[in-house]
Design a protein around this motif. Structure first.
Motif, mmCIF file in Angstrom:
data_model
loop_
_atom_site.group_PDB
_atom_site.id
_atom_site.type_symbol
_atom_site.label_atom_id
_atom_site.label_comp_id
_atom_site.label_asym_id
_atom_site.label_seq_id
_atom_site.Cartn_x
_atom_site.Cartn_y
_atom_site.Cartn_z
ATOM 1 N N LEU A 50 37.820 44.454 44.714
ATOM 2 C CA LEU A 50 38.305 43.768 45.907
ATOM 3 C C LEU A 50 39.522 42.906 45.568
ATOM 4 O O LEU A 50 40.532 42.931 46.281
ATOM 5 C CB LEU A 50 37.182 42.897 46.484
ATOM 6 N N ILE A 51 39.449 42.190 44.476
ATOM 7 C CA ILE A 51 40.555 41.324 44.055
ATOM 8 C C ILE A 51 41.787 42.148 43.689
ATOM 9 O O ILE A 51 42.907 41.815 44.077
ATOM 10 C CB ILE A 51 40.111 40.419 42.893
ATOM 11 N N VAL A 52 41.586 43.248 42.966
ATOM 12 C CA VAL A 52 42.715 44.104 42.579
ATOM 13 C C VAL A 52 43.383 44.704 43.815
ATOM 14 O O VAL A 52 44.616 44.717 43.922
ATOM 15 C CB VAL A 52 42.255 45.207 41.600
ATOM 16 N N CYS A 53 42.600 45.172 44.765
ATOM 17 C CA CYS A 53 43.165 45.743 45.988
ATOM 18 C C CYS A 53 43.931 44.683 46.779
ATOM 19 O O CYS A 53 45.014 44.941 47.291
ATOM 20 C CB CYS A 53 42.060 46.354 46.847
ATOM 21 N N PHE A 54 43.364 43.486 46.859
ATOM 22 C CA PHE A 54 44.010 42.402 47.593
ATOM 23 C C PHE A 54 45.341 42.023 46.947
ATOM 24 O O PHE A 54 46.362 41.915 47.620
ATOM 25 C CB PHE A 54 43.079 41.188 47.651
ATOM 26 N N VAL A 55 45.329 41.833 45.636
ATOM 27 C CA VAL A 55 46.547 41.432 44.924
ATOM 28 C C VAL A 55 47.598 42.535 44.993
ATOM 29 O O VAL A 55 48.794 42.263 45.163
ATOM 30 C CB VAL A 55 46.224 41.063 43.460
ATOM 31 N N THR A 56 47.175 43.789 44.897
ATOM 32 C CA THR A 56 48.119 44.905 44.973
ATOM 33 C C THR A 56 48.809 44.949 46.327
ATOM 34 O O THR A 56 50.041 45.033 46.411
ATOM 35 C CB THR A 56 47.402 46.238 44.703
ATOM 36 N N CYS A 57 48.027 44.892 47.394
ATOM 37 C CA CYS A 57 48.610 45.008 48.738
ATOM 38 C C CYS A 57 49.463 43.803 49.106
ATOM 39 O O CYS A 57 50.613 43.948 49.524
ATOM 40 C CB CYS A 57 47.503 45.199 49.766
ATOM 41 N N PHE A 58 48.917 42.617 48.950
ATOM 42 C CA PHE A 58 49.664 41.439 49.344
ATOM 43 C C PHE A 58 50.760 41.099 48.333
ATOM 44 O O PHE A 58 51.768 40.485 48.692
ATOM 45 C CB PHE A 58 48.731 40.253 49.564
ATOM 46 N N GLY A 59 50.602 41.498 47.083
ATOM 47 C CA GLY A 59 51.665 41.311 46.100
ATOM 48 C C GLY A 59 52.879 42.154 46.435
ATOM 49 O O GLY A 59 54.020 41.700 46.318
#
Length: 84
Positions: free
Chosen positions: A7-16
């Motif tokens: 969840l954290i990796v997906c969040f950081v990838t998209c919003f990053g």
């Protein structure tokens, strides 16, 4: 608990990706040429763009997280057994 790091990796990838794009866009929009453009009468005000882009990136994040879970579990996306 295994899904929290995903969840954290997906969040950081998209919003990053959105943040990086925002930095480069802000550098271009704050120049004189953009202020001098003749904009259409129906163009939305500037304050609308931030909430709309955040909404779009939130949906992109949800889709990316869903597909990561589907890939990791080995389920077929279009398999009718996975849906009621």
């Amino acid at each position: 608990m295994k899904s929290i790091p995903k969840l954290i990796v997906c969040f950081v990838t998209c919003f990053g990706a959105g943040a990086i794009g925002g930095v480069f866009t802000a550098m271009s929009v704050n120049t004189a040429w953009y202020a001098q453009l003749i904009k259409p009468a129906l163009s939305p005000p500037g304050w609308v763009f931030a909430p709309v882009w955040n909404f779009l990136y939130l949906h992109r994040f949800g889709t990316f997280y869903t597909f990561r879970n589907v890939i990791d579990t080995g389920r077929k996306i279009l398999d009718r057994k996975n849906y009621p």
